[in-house]
Design a protein around this motif. Structure first.
Motif, PDB file in Angstrom:
ATOM      1  N   ILE A  65      -1.842  -2.148   3.868  1.00  0.00           N
ATOM      2  CA  ILE A  65      -0.424  -2.161   3.548  1.00  0.00           C
ATOM      3  C   ILE A  65       0.271  -0.907   4.079  1.00  0.00           C
ATOM      4  N   GLN A  66       1.533  -1.044   4.465  1.00  0.00           N
ATOM      5  CA  GLN A  66       2.367   0.074   4.907  1.00  0.00           C
ATOM      6  C   GLN A  66       3.483   0.283   3.880  1.00  0.00           C
ATOM      7  N   TYR A  67       3.983   1.498   3.808  1.00  0.00           N
ATOM      8  CA  TYR A  67       5.110   1.785   2.907  1.00  0.00           C
ATOM      9  C   TYR A  67       6.288   0.866   3.207  1.00  0.00           C
ATOM     10  N   SER A  68       6.496   0.579   4.486  1.00  0.00           N
ATOM     11  CA  SER A  68       7.617  -0.264   4.903  1.00  0.00           C
ATOM     12  C   SER A  68       7.479  -1.719   4.440  1.00  0.00           C
ATOM     13  N   ASP A  69       6.267  -2.104   3.977  1.00  0.00           N
ATOM     14  CA  ASP A  69       6.051  -3.463   3.484  1.00  0.00           C
ATOM     15  C   ASP A  69       6.670  -3.685   2.105  1.00  0.00           C
ATOM     16  N   LEU A  70       6.951  -2.605   1.382  1.00  0.00           N
ATOM     17  CA  LEU A  70       7.442  -2.733   0.010  1.00  0.00           C
ATOM     18  C   LEU A  70       8.898  -3.201   0.004  1.00  0.00           C
ATOM     19  N   LYS A  71       9.170  -4.229  -0.776  1.00  0.00           N
ATOM     20  CA  LYS A  71      10.510  -4.822  -0.827  1.00  0.00           C
ATOM     21  C   LYS A  71      11.261  -4.484  -2.111  1.00  0.00           C
ATOM     22  N   GLY A  72      10.564  -3.959  -3.077  1.00  0.00           N
ATOM     23  CA  GLY A  72      11.215  -3.640  -4.342  1.00  0.00           C
ATOM     24  C   GLY A  72      10.407  -2.630  -5.129  1.00  0.00           C
ATOM     25  N   SER A  73      10.973  -2.153  -6.228  1.00  0.00           N
ATOM     26  CA  SER A  73      10.314  -1.165  -7.081  1.00  0.00           C
ATOM     27  C   SER A  73      10.350  -1.642  -8.526  1.00  0.00           C
ATOM     28  N   LEU A  74       9.191  -1.764  -9.136  1.00  0.00           N
ATOM     29  CA  LEU A  74       9.061  -2.216 -10.519  1.00  0.00           C
ATOM     30  C   LEU A  74       8.521  -1.074 -11.391  1.00  0.00           C
ATOM     31  N   HIS A  75       8.701  -1.182 -12.674  1.00  0.00           N
ATOM     32  CA  HIS A  75       8.298  -0.171 -13.666  1.00  0.00           C
ATOM     33  C   HIS A  75       9.032   1.153 -13.431  1.00  0.00           C
ATOM     34  N   ILE A  86       2.417  -1.717  -6.704  1.00  0.00           N
ATOM     35  CA  ILE A  86       2.578  -0.270  -6.497  1.00  0.00           C
ATOM     36  C   ILE A  86       3.846   0.163  -7.229  1.00  0.00           C
ATOM     37  N   ASN A  87       3.671   0.726  -8.421  1.00  0.00           N
ATOM     38  CA  ASN A  87       4.795   1.052  -9.303  1.00  0.00           C
ATOM     39  C   ASN A  87       4.975   2.569  -9.430  1.00  0.00           C
ATOM     40  N   PRO A  88       6.189   3.088  -9.202  1.00  0.00           N
ATOM     41  CA  PRO A  88       6.368   4.545  -9.265  1.00  0.00           C
ATOM     42  C   PRO A  88       6.451   5.111 -10.672  1.00  0.00           C
ATOM     43  N   ASP A  89       6.755   4.254 -11.687  1.00  0.00           N
ATOM     44  CA  ASP A  89       6.960   4.777 -13.045  1.00  0.00           C
ATOM     45  C   ASP A  89       8.034   5.868 -12.997  1.00  0.00           C
ATOM     46  N   ALA A  90       9.079   5.613 -12.205  1.00  0.00           N
ATOM     47  CA  ALA A  90      10.105   6.632 -11.952  1.00  0.00           C
ATOM     48  C   ALA A  90      10.987   6.834 -13.178  1.00  0.00           C
ATOM     49  N   ASP A 124       7.437   8.557  -5.166  1.00  0.00           N
ATOM     50  CA  ASP A 124       6.007   8.448  -5.473  1.00  0.00           C
ATOM     51  C   ASP A 124       5.398   7.146  -4.962  1.00  0.00           C
ATOM     52  N   MET A 125       6.231   6.155  -4.631  1.00  0.00           N
ATOM     53  CA  MET A 125       5.688   4.917  -4.071  1.00  0.00           C
ATOM     54  C   MET A 125       4.893   5.206  -2.796  1.00  0.00           C
ATOM     55  N   LYS A 126       5.241   6.288  -2.109  1.00  0.00           N
ATOM     56  CA  LYS A 126       4.485   6.702  -0.924  1.00  0.00           C
ATOM     57  C   LYS A 126       3.030   6.993  -1.291  1.00  0.00           C
ATOM     58  N   TYR A 127       2.821   7.735  -2.386  1.00  0.00           N
ATOM     59  CA  TYR A 127       1.458   8.091  -2.792  1.00  0.00           C
ATOM     60  C   TYR A 127       0.712   6.876  -3.334  1.00  0.00           C
ATOM     61  N   GLY A 128       1.443   5.984  -3.979  1.00  0.00           N
ATOM     62  CA  GLY A 128       0.828   4.735  -4.418  1.00  0.00           C
ATOM     63  C   GLY A 128       0.370   3.897  -3.245  1.00  0.00           C
ATOM     64  N   THR A 129       1.163   3.908  -2.164  1.00  0.00           N
ATOM     65  CA  THR A 129       0.791   3.156  -0.957  1.00  0.00           C
ATOM     66  C   THR A 129      -0.436   3.774  -0.296  1.00  0.00           C
ATOM     67  N   LEU A 130      -0.490   5.095  -0.233  1.00  0.00           N
ATOM     68  CA  LEU A 130      -1.641   5.765   0.383  1.00  0.00           C
ATOM     69  C   LEU A 130      -2.932   5.432  -0.357  1.00  0.00           C
ATOM     70  N   VAL A 131      -2.885   5.468  -1.693  1.00  0.00           N
ATOM     71  CA  VAL A 131      -4.107   5.198  -2.461  1.00  0.00           C
ATOM     72  C   VAL A 131      -4.428   3.704  -2.444  1.00  0.00           C
ATOM     73  N   ALA A 132      -3.396   2.855  -2.310  1.00  0.00           N
ATOM     74  CA  ALA A 132      -3.642   1.414  -2.174  1.00  0.00           C
ATOM     75  C   ALA A 132      -4.359   1.115  -0.866  1.00  0.00           C
ATOM     76  N   ARG A 133      -4.013   1.848   0.193  1.00  0.00           N
ATOM     77  CA  ARG A 133      -4.708   1.701   1.476  1.00  0.00           C
ATOM     78  C   ARG A 133      -6.177   2.089   1.322  1.00  0.00           C
ATOM     79  N   LYS A 134      -6.447   3.136   0.553  1.00  0.00           N
ATOM     80  CA  LYS A 134      -7.846   3.524   0.316  1.00  0.00           C
ATOM     81  C   LYS A 134      -8.620   2.396  -0.337  1.00  0.00           C
TER      82      LYS A 134
END
Length: 560
Positions: free
Chosen positions: A313-323, A508-512, A520-530
């Motif tokens: 997954i890429q950060y650019s794939d995210l279409k929305g933000s939940l939580h 991938i939820n930022p809990d913002a 923080d969705m960036k860091y969620g995306t990085l760890v999701a890639r892992k």
């Protein structure tokens, strides 16, 4: 000066006042002020003294202390108390479960004045003899100290990211290697970083060593083709110098963890990799290219050999933000401000609001009456911001028995529900697992929030049987959150592949709690890639139409 810094300072003052037997009323006033300041929706440091005095819960005395702190970086009363207190005792106050009363016993009755002595006393079972302590308390203190010891010199990825990228650019500009890149844990996007590793195509010489010494780096150690050092903050740095023909293999061997590297080495036995790129080396092993994030010895070779490696997954794939949270509970920005940031700044299609539920009274959780008022505001904003959409959600507390803290009638008013544990975290694996599974089986639960409650490098989280929890989510079609806050990153990436294999979607939820929290969705995306997540397995990579249909289908099943 940020509110959190002021709050922590006031909290320390209240603890020391209690430790030194000062007026209990004054101690409580300072402690309450610390809590108030932490929850303020604006920076108190920007206020005048008169304005500070008008803040509810402060008053003239405490306002003057905050004013003094903001303008002199100290509070006189705190400085006086610190002079009367051994530094090791102050350090003990950071240990979970040790309040001033217990610390006073440790200090005065047992004669212990630092954390090292306390750990030694725990190993000798000395604490169980002290007033107010027992075997269970002693073991909890010991575990906390061991956890803190293991955390020493370790950093969250987000904490070192800026430094790592800056030092790479500095090396390129001032040392001018033929090639330089970051390797090791950082390139693998590990959630916790023990050292910043860099690879340089350059011959190590005295000029380079002198240059590094001029950068105020400490403990420079020169090995064969390698320099180890660290910064004033304790960030360890490793510089490896290689020849151009070695670059491809060295990028692999210094990026992957030992298990990954040794497996690949055995597959290449007798093969000359000199002068080959990373891609060519994997090809020589009859493998597709394995992304750096996946090189953890976590089943990536099995996926590669079966041609099943995911397209990450890429950060650019995210279409929305939940939580996310707003001023309706404990957020800093209003519902409209949060939504507009998602729409205009992040160019997202939708935004899910999940303010805290009524059990989270400490976070201004929503009562049933306030839920109705918030949902009326959402209806108005959806008309105003269309086609952008705000989804009506809630972060409903999972109670100790596993139930959610609203009636089914109230839960049915939301378009989605994030179920999370926030209280009574001290559970064994059986209880924690049972509690989560009961919440997962609730037909109104849409997403399981931060499944273990961990806080990286500070709280290990409650133990759970991950397989049982994930299996329950699969059976009940509940999505699992990857909480993107760098302190959480929970669900742990090591369980992403198991969840995916069971058909469980991850989100991938930022809990913002403020606009900046969306980053923080960036860091969620990085760890999701892992964890090997692709956009097809990610809830909020769905577009507005797709996720709307998913939520509608969930609502229909609730009525059956």
């Amino acid at each position: 000066m940020e509110n959190k810094t002021i709050s922590r300072t006031l909290r320390l003052l209240s603890q020391l006042m209690e430790l030194h037997n000062e007026n209990p009323f004054k101690v409580k006033s300072v402690a309450n002020a610390a809590f108030k300041v932490d929850k303020l929706p604006y920076p108190i440091a920007a206020k005048s003294l008169d304005e500070m005095e008008q803040v509810d819960g402060l008053g003239k005395s405490i306002a003057s202390k905050i004013w003094e702190l903001v303008h002199s970086n100290t509070i006189g009363d705190l400085s006086d108390l610190l002079k009367q207190t051994p530094p090791g005792i102050v350090e003990m106050m950071k240990i979970k479960g040790l309040g001033p009363k217990k610390i006073l016993v440790i200090w005065k009755d047992l004669g212990i004045e630092n954390v090292g002595e306390l750990y030694y006393a725990c190993n000798e079972n000395r604490l169980i003899e002290a007033k107010g302590f027992g075997l269970k308390t002693q073991e909890e203190i010991k575990k906390t100290i061991e956890f803190n010891m293991a955390s020493n010199g370790r950093f969250l990825y987000a904490q070192v990211e800026s430094f790592a990228e800056t030092i790479l650019e500095q090396i390129k500009a001032e040392i001018q290697p033929d090639f330089a890149c970051l390797t090791g844990q950082y390139r693998r996007r590990a959630e916790i970083i023990d050292s910043i590793d860099l690879l340089l195509v350059k011959e190590l010489n005295n000029t380079i060593l002198a240059k590094l010494e001029s950068w105020d780096l400490k403990d420079l150690q020169v090995l064969e083709n390698q320099i180890n050092c660290q910064t004033e903050l304790g960030i360890k740095i490793k510089l490896a110098f290689v020849k151009k023909a070695e670059l491809g293999w060295e990028m692999i061997s210094q990026t992957g963890n030992p298990e990954h590297v040794e497996t690949l080495r055995s597959m290449l036995k007798g093969v000359d990799v000199s002068g080959k790129s990373e891609e060519e080396i994997y090809e020589l092993a009859s493998l597709p290219f394995i992304e750096p994030e996946l090189r953890e010895g976590n089943g990536e070779f099995k996926l590669a050999e079966s041609k099943s490696l995911p397209k990450l997954i890429q950060y650019s794939d995210l279409k929305g933000s939940l939580h996310n949270h707003s001023t309706w509970s404990d957020g800093i920005h209003t519902l409209e401000e949060m939504a507009l940031f998602c729409k205009n700044d992040l160019k997202l299609e939708y935004f899910g609001i999940c303010d805290h539920s009524k059990s989270a009274f400490y976070a201004n959780g929503l009562t049933e009456t306030r839920i109705a008022a918030q949902q009326r505001e959402i209806d108005g904003l959806n008309e105003k911001l269309s086609p952008f959409r705000i989804f009506k959600g809630i972060e409903s507390d999972i109670l100790y028995d596993g139930s959610l803290d609203y009636s089914n009638e109230v839960l049915a008013s939301f378009e989605f529900v994030v179920a999370s544990i926030h209280s009574i975290l001290n559970m064994n694996e059986e209880k924690a697992t049972e509690r989560l599974i009961k919440a997962i089986e609730n037909p109104f639960t849409t997403i399981l929030g931060h499944p273990t409650g961990r806080l990286l490098l500070s709280r290990s989280g409650y133990p759970i049987d991950h397989k049982k929890v994930i299996d329950a989510c699969a059976e009940n079609q509940v999505i699992i959150e990857i909480n993107a806050n760098p302190l959480r990153l929970d669900l742990d990436w090591r369980w992403h592949q198991y969840a995916i294999s069971k058909g469980v979607l991850l989100s991938i939820n930022p809990d913002a709690h403020r606009k900046e929290g969306f980053n923080d969705m960036k860091y969620g995306t990085l760890v999701a890639r892992k964890g090997g997540l692709s956009k097809e397995n990610c809830l909020n990579a769905m577009n507005l139409d797709q996720i709307s249909k998913l939520f509608e289908q969930k609502k229909k099943k609730q009525k059956l």
